[in-house]
Design a protein around this motif. Structure first.
Motif, PDB file in Angstrom:
ATOM      1  N   GLY A   8      -9.379 -31.925   8.694  1.00 26.18           N
ATOM      2  CA  GLY A   8      -9.479 -33.257   8.132  1.00 26.18           C
ATOM      3  C   GLY A   8     -10.908 -33.767   8.205  1.00 26.18           C
ATOM      4  N   PRO A   9     -11.189 -34.947   7.624  1.00 24.57           N
ATOM      5  CA  PRO A   9     -12.555 -35.480   7.631  1.00 24.57           C
ATOM      6  C   PRO A   9     -13.140 -35.629   9.038  1.00 24.57           C
ATOM      7  N   PHE A  10     -12.354 -36.145   9.963  1.00 33.88           N
ATOM      8  CA  PHE A  10     -12.844 -36.339  11.324  1.00 33.88           C
ATOM      9  C   PHE A  10     -13.148 -34.997  11.988  1.00 33.88           C
ATOM     10  N   GLU A  11     -12.305 -34.011  11.737  1.00 35.51           N
ATOM     11  CA  GLU A  11     -12.525 -32.681  12.307  1.00 35.51           C
ATOM     12  C   GLU A  11     -13.751 -32.000  11.698  1.00 35.51           C
ATOM     13  N   LEU A  12     -13.977 -32.217  10.409  1.00 32.58           N
ATOM     14  CA  LEU A  12     -15.171 -31.656   9.780  1.00 32.58           C
ATOM     15  C   LEU A  12     -16.434 -32.258  10.382  1.00 32.58           C
ATOM     16  N   LEU A  13     -16.367 -33.538  10.714  1.00 31.80           N
ATOM     17  CA  LEU A  13     -17.501 -34.190  11.373  1.00 31.80           C
ATOM     18  C   LEU A  13     -17.722 -33.624  12.765  1.00 31.80           C
ATOM     19  N   THR A  14     -16.663 -33.496  13.544  1.00 26.47           N
ATOM     20  CA  THR A  14     -16.832 -32.961  14.904  1.00 26.47           C
ATOM     21  C   THR A  14     -17.296 -31.505  14.863  1.00 26.47           C
TER      22      THR A  14
END
Length: 207
Positions: free
Chosen positions: A138-144
């Motif tokens: 997800g977007p948050f996981e791609l950021l992390t």
């Protein structure tokens, strides 16, 4: 062919979510309603309640669908990075692509973007598979992931990594809201693009 036949071999739940996505695109989170979604899907209101207990449940599903599309936009931005780029440059470009993909999606799909981050009360669902793009993140996981990669290649000191995702997210999300629903919404596309680049510069340098 009747409504029942139309969805006999299909997925009514998915059809209702897609109807909700279209409502969100047109009018943002307040436009997502069960009755309106059933009209778009061509089914009776009672049919919706067999899949979603209430409007909140449908909105949550539309939120997940919206975040999955944000993830896909980020992935598309990352896919533009040249394969021959050295590891340090590649890590920095992948991190920057998270921000630019996120902001470009916000400008392209303002209604769905606002809806995508409406229903979740906390971060527990940020890793849900329903919010993932093509690579399963997800977007948050791609950021992390991008931040972890910066640490791995030595760009970001490990001691500065904790909480960095919230700083980066706050900056780009704040700009997104100013551009689509705030005093910056009248900017021309070129002006908005300059701001996007400079905010991403600021985040990268500030970490």
């Amino acid at each position: 062919m009747g409504v029942r036949d139309t969805y006999r071999h299909g997925d009514l739940s998915r059809a209702l979510v897609e109807a909700g996505v279209e409502l969100a695109r047109a009018g943002g989170p307040t436009a997502v309603a069960l009755r309106a979604a059933t009209r778009r899907a061509g089914v009776s209101p009672n049919a919706a309640y067999r899949h979603f207990a209430d409007r909140g449940a449908l909105l949550e599903a539309v939120c997940s669908a919206g975040q999955a599309r944000v993830a896909e936009a980020i992935e598309a931005e990352q896919a533009l990075i040249p394969d021959a780029t050295d590891p340090v440059t590649a890590a920095r470009l992948r991190f920057r692509a998270v921000g630019t993909g996120y902001l470009h999606f916000a400008l392209a799909e303002p209604g769905l973007f606002q809806t995508a981050f409406t229903a979740s009360p906390d971060l527990e669902s940020a890793t849900s598979g329903s919010r993932a793009g093509a690579v399963g993140r997800g977007p948050f996981e791609l950021l992390t992931d991008a931040l972890d990669r910066l640490v791995a290649v030595g760009v970001l000191p490990g001691g500065r990594r904790p909480g960095a995702e919230f700083l980066a997210w706050s900056a780009v999300h704040g700009l997104a809201m100013l551009l689509i629903n705030g005093p910056l919404r009248a900017l021309e596309a070129g002006q908005a693009e300059v701001l996007i680049r400079r905010v991403v510069d600021m985040v990268e340098q500030g970490l």
